[in-house]
Design an enzyme around this catalytic site. Structure first.
Site, PDB file in Angstrom:
ATOM      1  N   ARG A 199       6.259  -4.868   7.987  1.00  0.00           N
ATOM      2  CA  ARG A 199       7.512  -5.694   8.067  1.00  0.00           C
ATOM      3  C   ARG A 199       7.472  -7.173   7.056  1.00  0.00           C
ATOM      4  NH1 ARG A 199       8.144  -7.746  13.331  1.00  0.00           N
ATOM      5  NH2 ARG A 199       7.709  -9.896  12.559  1.00  0.00           N
ATOM      6  N   GLU A 254       6.701 -14.554   5.581  1.00  0.00           N
ATOM      7  CA  GLU A 254       5.397 -13.898   5.786  1.00  0.00           C
ATOM      8  C   GLU A 254       5.480 -12.228   5.627  1.00  0.00           C
ATOM      9  OE1 GLU A 254       3.766 -14.736   9.575  1.00  0.00           O
ATOM     10  OE2 GLU A 254       5.505 -13.694  10.630  1.00  0.00           O
ATOM     11  N   ASN A 278       3.925  -8.814   7.392  1.00  0.00           N
ATOM     12  CA  ASN A 278       3.167  -8.362   8.538  1.00  0.00           C
ATOM     13  C   ASN A 278       2.673  -6.997   8.369  1.00  0.00           C
ATOM     14  OD1 ASN A 278       3.937 -10.376  10.804  1.00  0.00           O
ATOM     15  ND2 ASN A 278       6.159  -9.849   9.658  1.00  0.00           N
ATOM     16  N   SER A 287       6.285  -5.498  15.039  1.00  0.00           N
ATOM     17  CA  SER A 287       6.772  -5.150  16.229  1.00  0.00           C
ATOM     18  C   SER A 287       8.247  -5.349  16.099  1.00  0.00           C
ATOM     19  CB  SER A 287       6.414  -6.058  17.138  1.00  0.00           C
ATOM     20  OG  SER A 287       6.878  -7.163  16.943  1.00  0.00           O
ATOM     21  N   LYS A 302      -2.084 -14.849   5.310  1.00  0.00           N
ATOM     22  CA  LYS A 302      -1.237 -15.613   4.842  1.00  0.00           C
ATOM     23  C   LYS A 302      -1.911 -16.044   3.454  1.00  0.00           C
ATOM     24  CE  LYS A 302       1.460 -17.211   8.636  1.00  0.00           C
ATOM     25  NZ  LYS A 302       1.043 -16.344   9.545  1.00  0.00           N
ATOM     26  N   LYS A 362       0.669 -23.811   7.055  1.00  0.00           N
ATOM     27  CA  LYS A 362       0.351 -22.587   7.758  1.00  0.00           C
ATOM     28  C   LYS A 362      -1.016 -22.037   7.938  1.00  0.00           C
ATOM     29  CE  LYS A 362       3.976 -19.765   7.346  1.00  0.00           C
ATOM     30  NZ  LYS A 362       4.906 -18.743   6.649  1.00  0.00           N
ATOM     31  N   GLU A 369      -1.781 -15.414  12.994  1.00  0.00           N
ATOM     32  CA  GLU A 369      -0.739 -14.449  13.279  1.00  0.00           C
ATOM     33  C   GLU A 369      -0.344 -14.697  15.014  1.00  0.00           C
ATOM     34  OE1 GLU A 369       0.974 -12.482  11.319  1.00  0.00           O
ATOM     35  OE2 GLU A 369      -0.585 -12.885   9.618  1.00  0.00           O
ATOM     36  N   GLY A 370       1.139 -14.361  15.513  1.00  0.00           N
ATOM     37  CA  GLY A 370       1.403 -14.819  16.738  1.00  0.00           C
ATOM     38  C   GLY A 370       2.211 -15.832  16.976  1.00  0.00           C
ATOM     39  N   ARG A 376      16.320 -11.961  13.437  1.00  0.00           N
ATOM     40  CA  ARG A 376      15.932 -12.960  14.655  1.00  0.00           C
ATOM     41  C   ARG A 376      16.964 -14.233  14.567  1.00  0.00           C
ATOM     42  NH1 ARG A 376       9.800 -12.451  14.238  1.00  0.00           N
ATOM     43  NH2 ARG A 376      10.446 -12.263  12.197  1.00  0.00           N
TER      44      ARG A 376
END
Length: 487
Positions: free
Chosen positions: A124, A145, A147, A152, A318, A377, A381-382, A461
């Site tokens: 993604r 970013e 993924n 998810s 990243k 950054k 992740e997370g 989102r």
């Protein structure tokens, strides 16, 4: 360019909104668009979401949708370049034990000749729309970013698209009859399940001579998982659409019960695993002891298809994103000036901080003098790990060369804001918001040929305008749906 207020907020009937909220909650609960609140007692509530889909310029959506197959191919090519991954991540590995151990595992597997032949990537790519300083210019999607592990919400966002398709014509029939507005239902859930099944069949072909013996998909999950609404949707689609069964295990459980047989197959409780799908293992807290690392080593060395392999995992970090923003690096993998131009157009400014030279010091000074225009950054992740404002300045001032090497510096994207109704736990309120859009992609290769490469769906989102993070699981954002419009 601004986001149009197509619903006339705030001048909209409170009675209509209350009824819409009731129908939205009912649809979510009946159809599994849920977040678990207590995994022990099996309680849940609807996913946090916008009450109404949010307008998005169709040209922005189309740009990143058509770009996704190119990025799938780029990630796949980078994942096979062990030297590039090692060299690029060397500075990060000096102080980041998590990255170091992943790189070491990649090297060990490479030396042992156990690299994955069948490669499956479920990705993604996340973007925000950037407003140029000249308001007459169009919005441009800039990448936030990449993924490549545990990308998810394909299951939940599929349900969100279905929710809007069900409710919008009932509540806003005139808007839905207007050809300038469009809701899409690309169903990333269906695409993900389909390509995962193809990977299972390739495993059987390569390692079991197309035997009729059943093989399973292993979902690697976190203990007390809260996001089962999304994960179980994929599991159910695999069985309902393809007859493929899933088992779910934590890394600790895998270490305790998994064995590798004489053929190199991973076997758990007597079940042969054809595909390992990671929904855990992307943050250091997933590895509290050597037990979890032992489990990952077993999985990576087995014949099962890994989604992702450790190479794919590292290709999405990243630091790699920052290097890929350089045109000469893109040219190495894409080998086409036109494709390089298309991809590079969607990168924000990105800078590595692992060199002690004038150019690096100049961008550090620029960021400290005007921190509102940048974000720092880490290779993590997370969600919840980025540094902004005074925290950014403090980190840059106090960090040594080695310490700052785990970060990249990124130009701050300036998206347009809009009014939205955010609903959490049955209550909604109107706020000034911005959104982040993700495009799902999948790529499957048998080592010689690309068997699947396409965009699969979207994820939108929405968060408060002044929020610096955008993760749903970390509580910063709610789910939304793009209402595409043309001007």
């Amino acid at each position: 360019m601004s986001i149009p207020n197509v619903y006339g907020l705030p001048n909209i009937s409170s009675k209509l909104l209350s009824q819409l909220a009731e129908d939205t909650i009912a649809y979510c609960l009946v159809n599994g668009a849920i977040i678990v609140t207590d995994p022990i007692h099996h309680t849940a509530h609807h996913v946090p979401l916008t009450l109404l889909p949010t307008p998005m310029p169709k040209h922005c959506y189309d740009e990143v949708w058509t770009l996704q197959p190119i990025l799938n191919r780029l990630i796949d090519a980078v994942s096979q370049d062990v030297d590039f991954l090692t060299q690029t991540l060397s500075s990060v590995s000096l102080t980041d034990d998590f990255t170091r151990r992943l790189v070491e595992l990649m090297h060990s597997i490479h030396k042992e000749g156990k690299q994955q032949v069948v490669r499956l990537g479920l990705h993604r790519m996340d973007y925000m729309l950037h407003s140029p300083s000249d308001p007459s210019l169009p919005l441009v999607p800039l990448q936030v970013e990449m993924n490549t592990i545990a990308a998810s919400l394909p299951g939940i966002t599929t349900k969100m698209d279905q929710l809007r398709a069900f409710l919008m014509p009932r509540y806003f029939p005139e808007l839905m009859a207007n050809n300038n507005y469009q809701l899409l239902q690309p169903s990333p859930l269906t695409h993900f399940a389909s390509v995962m099944n193809q990977a299972v069949q390739l495993f059987k072909q390569h390692h079991h001579n197309n035997s009729s013996n059943e093989v399973y998909v292993l979902f690697v999950v976190q203990p007390k998982e809260f996001n089962i609404g999304d994960q179980r949707s994929i599991e159910f689609a695999l069985f309902n659409n393809h007859g493929v069964r899933v088992i779910r295990r934590t890394l600790a459980e895998i270490d305790e019960t998994a064995t590798v047989n004489e053929n190199g197959d991973i076997v758990i409780d007597g079940l042969t695993i054809g595909l390992v799908y990671f929904r855990a293992g992307y943050v250091p807290r997933d590895f509290p002891s050597e037990q979890q690392w032992n489990a990952l080593s077993k999985l990576e060395r087995s014949t099962a298809v890994k989604c992702p392999s450790v190479n794919y995992h590292l290709a999405g970090t990243k630091k790699i994103q920052q290097e890929l923003a350089k045109k000469h690096i893109l040219q190495r993998y894409l080998k086409d000036d036109a494709l390089v131009g298309r991809v590079s157009r969607h990168f924000a400014g990105l800078w590595g901080l692992d060199k002690d030279d004038e150019e690096t010091q100049a961008i550090i000074n620029k960021a400290m003098n005007d921190p509102s225009e940048y974000v720092l950054k880490p290779c993590r992740e997370g969600g919840g790990n980025n540094l902004w404002g005074e925290d950014l300045v403090k980190a840059l001032k106090s960090s040594s060369l080695v310490e700052r090497s785990v970060y990249i510096l990124m130009e701050r994207i300036r998206p347009p804001s809009f009014q939205a109704l955010l609903m959490k736990k049955g209550e909604y309120s109107q706020s000034e918001c911005i959104y982040e859009m993700g495009i799902f992609g999948a790529m499957l290769s048998d080592g010689s040929h690309t068997l699947y490469n396409d965009a699969c769906g979207h994820l939108l989102r929405t968060k408060l305008k002044d929020s610096n993070e955008g993760g749903l699981a970390s509580g910063f954002a709610v789910l939304d749906t793009p209402l595409l419009f043309t001007t």
